[in-house]
Design an enzyme around this catalytic site. Structure first.
Site, mmCIF file in Angstrom:
data_model
loop_
_atom_site.group_PDB
_atom_site.id
_atom_site.type_symbol
_atom_site.label_atom_id
_atom_site.label_comp_id
_atom_site.label_asym_id
_atom_site.label_seq_id
_atom_site.Cartn_x
_atom_site.Cartn_y
_atom_site.Cartn_z
ATOM 1 N N GLY A 237 -19.017 -6.351 61.545
ATOM 2 C CA GLY A 237 -20.474 -6.452 61.631
ATOM 3 C C GLY A 237 -20.992 -7.498 60.656
ATOM 4 O O GLY A 237 -22.076 -7.360 60.092
ATOM 5 N N ALA A 238 -20.203 -8.570 60.478
ATOM 6 C CA ALA A 238 -20.489 -9.557 59.434
ATOM 7 C C ALA A 238 -21.722 -10.402 59.721
ATOM 8 O O ALA A 238 -22.239 -11.058 58.811
ATOM 9 C CB ALA A 238 -19.276 -10.472 59.240
ATOM 10 N N GLY B 194 -24.475 -9.001 60.872
ATOM 11 C CA GLY B 194 -25.582 -8.042 60.904
ATOM 12 C C GLY B 194 -26.421 -8.036 59.644
ATOM 13 O O GLY B 194 -26.124 -8.710 58.643
ATOM 14 N N LEU C 85 -27.061 -5.565 57.427
ATOM 15 C CA LEU C 85 -26.500 -4.932 56.231
ATOM 16 C C LEU C 85 -25.612 -5.907 55.462
ATOM 17 O O LEU C 85 -25.695 -5.999 54.231
ATOM 18 C CB LEU C 85 -25.705 -3.683 56.611
ATOM 19 C CG LEU C 85 -25.010 -2.975 55.451
ATOM 20 C CD1 LEU C 85 -26.023 -2.412 54.457
ATOM 21 C CD2 LEU C 85 -24.099 -1.856 55.956
ATOM 22 N N ALA C 86 -24.756 -6.626 56.183
ATOM 23 C CA ALA C 86 -23.882 -7.597 55.524
ATOM 24 C C ALA C 86 -24.707 -8.671 54.825
ATOM 25 O O ALA C 86 -24.415 -9.052 53.678
ATOM 26 C CB ALA C 86 -22.935 -8.226 56.543
ATOM 27 N N ARG C 87 -25.732 -9.144 55.499
ATOM 28 C CA ARG C 87 -26.545 -10.237 54.949
ATOM 29 C C ARG C 87 -27.362 -9.788 53.739
ATOM 30 O O ARG C 87 -27.417 -10.485 52.719
ATOM 31 C CB ARG C 87 -27.487 -10.765 56.043
ATOM 32 C CG ARG C 87 -28.331 -11.971 55.635
ATOM 33 C CD ARG C 87 -29.050 -12.523 56.854
ATOM 34 N NE ARG C 87 -30.039 -11.588 57.358
ATOM 35 C CZ ARG C 87 -31.329 -11.599 56.995
ATOM 36 N NH1 ARG C 87 -31.770 -12.499 56.118
ATOM 37 N NH2 ARG C 87 -32.166 -10.722 57.502
ATOM 38 N N ASP D 137 -22.927 6.956 51.195
ATOM 39 C CA ASP D 137 -24.345 7.298 51.138
ATOM 40 C C ASP D 137 -24.885 6.459 49.990
ATOM 41 O O ASP D 137 -24.646 6.764 48.825
ATOM 42 C CB ASP D 137 -24.549 8.785 50.864
ATOM 43 C CG ASP D 137 -26.019 9.179 50.834
ATOM 44 O OD1 ASP D 137 -26.868 8.288 50.619
ATOM 45 O OD2 ASP D 137 -26.330 10.363 51.016
ATOM 46 N N HIS D 138 -25.588 5.375 50.308
ATOM 47 C CA HIS D 138 -25.901 4.400 49.258
ATOM 48 C C HIS D 138 -26.785 4.987 48.158
ATOM 49 O O HIS D 138 -26.832 4.447 47.056
ATOM 50 C CB HIS D 138 -26.539 3.138 49.844
ATOM 51 C CG HIS D 138 -27.947 3.318 50.321
ATOM 52 N ND1 HIS D 138 -28.267 3.686 51.609
ATOM 53 C CD2 HIS D 138 -29.131 3.170 49.682
ATOM 54 C CE1 HIS D 138 -29.573 3.754 51.738
ATOM 55 N NE2 HIS D 138 -30.137 3.451 50.590
ATOM 56 N N LYS E 233 -27.037 4.698 43.391
ATOM 57 C CA LYS E 233 -28.189 4.333 42.570
ATOM 58 C C LYS E 233 -28.000 4.818 41.129
ATOM 59 O O LYS E 233 -27.468 5.900 40.881
ATOM 60 C CB LYS E 233 -29.478 4.908 43.168
ATOM 61 C CG LYS E 233 -29.876 4.220 44.476
ATOM 62 C CD LYS E 233 -31.183 4.745 44.999
ATOM 63 C CE LYS E 233 -31.602 4.007 46.269
ATOM 64 N NZ LYS E 233 -31.936 2.601 46.026
ATOM 65 N N HIS F 270 -29.219 11.799 52.196
ATOM 66 C CA HIS F 270 -29.815 11.467 50.900
ATOM 67 C C HIS F 270 -30.399 12.688 50.191
ATOM 68 O O HIS F 270 -30.133 12.925 49.003
ATOM 69 C CB HIS F 270 -30.941 10.433 51.066
ATOM 70 C CG HIS F 270 -30.508 9.157 51.708
ATOM 71 N ND1 HIS F 270 -29.220 8.681 51.617
ATOM 72 C CD2 HIS F 270 -31.194 8.241 52.437
ATOM 73 C CE1 HIS F 270 -29.146 7.526 52.272
ATOM 74 N NE2 HIS F 270 -30.316 7.245 52.772
ATOM 75 N N LYS G 85 -42.293 8.679 56.184
ATOM 76 C CA LYS G 85 -42.724 7.292 56.315
ATOM 77 C C LYS G 85 -44.249 7.230 56.313
ATOM 78 O O LYS G 85 -44.924 8.205 56.616
ATOM 79 C CB LYS G 85 -42.159 6.674 57.598
ATOM 80 C CG LYS G 85 -40.645 6.462 57.526
ATOM 81 C CD LYS G 85 -40.139 5.672 58.705
ATOM 82 C CE LYS G 85 -38.653 5.378 58.570
ATOM 83 N NZ LYS G 85 -38.349 4.483 57.420
#
Length: 517
Positions: free
Chosen positions: A21-22, A24, A26-28, A190-191, A195, A253, A354
């Site tokens: 997925g380079a 995409g 997320l990668a960027r 899970d990013h 943190k 999360h 949101k």
């Protein structure tokens, strides 16, 4: 040496990173800048390579230009087109690949072996699947069939959320992956666990003598976890309308932050011991017994038209790629109980949504009030003491205590002790993806989710989702730019509490959320 030893080394072992997925988003936005930051800080030596994998065609020079632009736009560090950049860029190559084509994987193996020889990499391979979950299984099988797992070193698979859409789909996906990779080779990201202040929760709890003795139902009245977003669904309408806030934020999360707050001290500071304690919390969550129980303890909301900062905001059902009669929730709040000796009877309140007025992620620990019928409590309305762990966008701690108002005879007012961690390190504090990529390359599972964590979380939220499917009328509405449905406030009011800060009224909101907008 086991998978969990030798984790204190600064440098990652020589390895090839495969970014599926380079091309995409997320990668960027995250992955390429993270790799460059690790390189700039000396955490990547010269014995590494990155192969970007995606379907669309790219020359090597075009791909390296994509990486450069990504770093210039989103990286903590910028780079000039100088010798240092040229040296770094030589470690990047691209492979256009149809993930269903086994011959393409065989070609990828040849390209990998050539890079391993060129940079002296000892056969270690890390596969990052920035892809849709339904592709995880087929890519795993084709990696095996194409000989990509036959290197001399270790193989590790890093996969993004969502891990399935419910317990049944997650179990099926896990079964497919386990036919190729062992559990200790799988790193479920899970990013939020990357943190700084989420990782700091353990230190705050277990390294301070004036917190740990009070961290129980004898001294704490309730715990509140808020994850608020000011944005709407943006360009993610198609995905979000099939996911909703419960699956997008709650199952991962929110519950992960709850486990960090509620877990027992681990027997050892090793990844598996820490994750054992988190699983115990998830297994101790009191399940909702019926649809009526869900309706009593969980609020499901969706934003309508509203305004914020003088700007008119559209309703969720008017967003691009959202069904005009959608019942998907953009907000949910819940009252949870952890039924163990430490937390028995203490409510945990979680909320995420949101189009809320403030972008913030924080944990509020509200301590029990001083007795109102003795000493100072007889003459003054004493506020409860608070410990606030601020995760995003500002990182730090906020402690609220009662003190005599300066210059007065005996007037008491709440005062704040405010520690801003992100103010100390500035904008160059490491990103979550940097930490997690570094950890995965070193074999540290601490801040990745284990399968039994994922299964326990899905088991809990599936009961909520099932109740909502059976009772579509439970959907509440709230104006975009507000703090959510009134019913979410009532969740706490019936227990004698309120959300901190008081929605739109508490002057502390200015302190807690400096720069949050």
């Amino acid at each position: 040496m086991t998978e969990y030893q030798n984790l204190d080394t600064l440098n990652t072992p020589g390895s090839v990173f495969f970014i599926f997925g380079a091309t995409g988003d997320l990668a960027r936005r995250k992955l390429f800048p993270a790799i460059y930051s690790l390189y700039r800080e000396g955490k990547l030596s010269e014995d590494f390579a990155v192969i970007g994998v995606a379907r669309r065609p790219r020359t090597q020079d075009e791909f390296r230009e994509d990486v450069y632009q990504s770093i210039q736009e989103f990286g903590r560090y910028r780079s000039d087109l100088n010798e240092e950049w040229n040296t770094f860029a030589q470690h990047f190559e691209y492979k256009s690949l149809d993930i269903n084509n086994i011959d393409g994987f065989r070609e990828l193996r040849e390209q990998t072996e050539s890079l391993e020889t060129k940079f002296g990499i000892p056969g270690n391979r890390l596969f990052y699947l920035a892809l849709a979950p339904e592709l995880f299984g087929s890519v795993s099988f084709n990696l095996m069939k194409g000989g990509m797992l036959d290197g001399a070193g270790w193989n590790r698979l890093v996969i993004e959320k969502p891990f399935g859409y419910d317990l049944e789909s997650a179990a099926k996906l896990n079964e497919e992956i386990n036919q190729v990779f062992k559990e200790e080779e799988i790193y479920r990201i899970d990013h939020y666990l990357g943190k700084e202040m989420v990782q700091n929760i353990e230190v705050i709890r277990f390294a301070n003598a004036f917190f740990e003795p009070l961290w129980n139902n004898k001294h704490i009245a309730n715990v509140q976890i808020t994850l608020g977003e000011t944005v709407g669904v943006e360009e993610r309408g198609g995905y979000y309308d099939n996911a909703g806030a419960l699956r997008d934020m709650g199952q991962n999360h929110m519950l992960q932050m709850l486990t960090m707050i509620a877990m027992e001290p681990p027997s050892r500071l090793l990844p598996e011991d820490i994750r054992d304690e988190k699983v115990k919390v998830l297994r101790s969550l009191r399940p909702y017994a019926s649809s009526d129980d869900v309706a009593e303890n969980v609020v499901r909301g969706q934003y309508t038209k509203g305004s914020a900062g003088g700007k008119e905001l559209t309703a969720y059902r008017e967003e691009d790629k959202v069904h005009p009669e959608s019942n998907t929730e953009t907000y949910f709040a819940a009252r949870l109980f952890v039924d163990n000796f430490r937390w028995a009877g203490i409510p945990f309140y979680i909320r995420t949504g949101k189009r809320l007025p403030v972008k913030t992620t924080e944990v509020v620990v509200e301590f029990k009030r001083m007795p109102g019928n003795v000493y100072l409590g007889q003459k003054h309305s004493l506020e409860p003491n608070l410990l606030v762990i601020r995760v995003n966008p500002m990182e730090g701690l906020y402690v609220k205590i009662n003190a005599k108002k300066p210059g007065s005879e005996s007037e008491i007012e709440p005062v704040a002790m405010d520690f801003c961690q992100s103010c100390l390190v500035g904008i160059n504090s490491p990103e979550a993806y940097e930490r997690l990529l570094h950890d995965a390359a070193r074999g540290d599972h601490t801040y990745f989710t284990r399968w039994d964590e994922v299964a326990s979380a899905w088991s809990f939220v599936d009961k909520i989702a099932q109740s909502w499917r059976e009772n579509q009328g439970q959907l509440e509405h709230y104006p975009a730019g507000s703090w959510g449905p009134q019913k979410a406030d009532e969740l706490l009011q019936k227990d004698g509490f309120h959300w901190w800060p008081v929605n739109g009224q508490d002057e502390d909101k200015v302190i807690w959320n400096k720069g949050a907008n």
